[in-house]
Scaffold this active site. Structure first.
Site: not given
Length: 227
Positions: A98-99, A102
Site C-alpha cells: 500500500h505504501e 503511494h
C-alpha cells in the site's frame, strides 16, 4: 437541537472512529500473525514492487511506532514500522504494498495526490484557525465570524474528501502489484484485501465525522441568522 439529539450526535461522532480503529487494529493483529508463504519481509516486498516499477532510487526505511507506515513525498521514501519492515506476514505484505502504491502515485503524478499535497499547508492553517472564529462567533453571536470558521473547516473536509481516492487507489495498486509479481498466493490475496479494506475504513470514518461536524455548525449558523 434538543439535549437528546446532542447526546445521540456526540455518541455517533465518538463511536464511528472508535469502531474504525477497532476494526483496523483487530484485522491487522490477526493477519500480522498469519505468515506469508513467500517468506518475504515487508521491506523485501516493498523493494521488489519499487524495482519492478522502475523506482530504484526510492529507499525503504524502518520507522518506530505501530502502524506508523507511510510514504513521504518530500523525502521520496517509504517508511515501514518495525513489525512490517521485518515481519513476514500477510499484514506486513499488504501494508508495505500500500505504501509503495503511494510512491507509484507520486512517480506517475497522480492528480488527487498532487491536489492533496497542495492542500496540506492550507489545511494546517484552516484547521487551527477555524475554531477561533467559530468559538468567538458563537459566544459573541457574530454570524459573520462563524461563517469564516465554517468556510475554514470546509477546507479540512475537502482535504478528507480528497484523501479517500488517494488511499483507495493506493490499495488498488497494491493488490494489483502483489498479485502480478507473485508476492502472494491466490488464496492469500483476499486476506491482504481485508487488511487494506479495514485500514481504509479509518479514512472513511474521519470523513464521516468531519461532514457531520460541518453540518452541525451550518445548522447552528442558520439558527443564528434566523434569530
Amino acid at each position: 437541537m434538543s439535549i437528546q439529539m446532542y447526546i445521540v450526535y456526540f455518541l455517533i461522532v465518538a463511536l464511528i472512529p472508535l469502531w474504525a480503529q477497532y476494526r483496523v487494529k483487530s484485522t491487522y493483529s490477526h493477519y500480522s500473525k498469519v505468515a506469508i508463504r513467500t517468506g518475504l519481509t515487508g521491506a523485501q516486498v516493498a523493494r521488489q514492487i519499487l524495482d519492478a516499477n522502475g523506482l530504484h532510487n526510492v529507499p525503504v526505511q524502518e520507522t518506530g511506532g505501530v502502524l506508523s507506515d507511510h510514504y513521504d513525498p518530500r523525502k521520496k521514501a517509504v517508511f515501514l514500522s518495525s513489525a512490517n519492515f521485518n515481519g513476514r506476514s500477510i499484514a506486513g505484505t499488504a501494508v508495505a504494498a500500500h505504501e509503495v502504491g503511494h510512491a507509484i502515485q507520486d512517480a506517475q503524478d497522480y492528480a488527487f495526490m498532487r491536489f492533496r499535497s497542495a492542500l496540506v499547508p492550507i489545511t494546517m492553517f484552516s484547521s487551527n484557525a477555524s475554531w477561533i472564529f467559530l468559538i468567538i462567533g458563537m459566544l459573541a453571536t457574530l454570524p459573520n465570524l462563524m461563517l469564516i470558521g465554517i468556510v475554514l473547516m470546509a477546507i479540512g473536509v475537502l482535504f478528507q474528501l480528497i484523501t479517500l481516492p488517494v488511499e483507495f487507489d493506493a490499495s488498488k495498486r497494491a493488490l494489483v502489484q502483489i498479485n502480478q509479481l507473485g508476492l502472494v498466493e491466490s488464496d492469500e490475496l483476499p486476506q491482504a484485501r481485508k487488511v487494506l479494506s479495514a485500514a481504509a475504513m479509518t479514512y472513511v470514518a474521519a470523513m464521516a465525522v468531519a461532514v457531520l461536524e460541518l453540518l452541525r455548525l451550518i445548522l447552528i449558523f442558520t439558527g443564528m441568522n434566523r434569530n
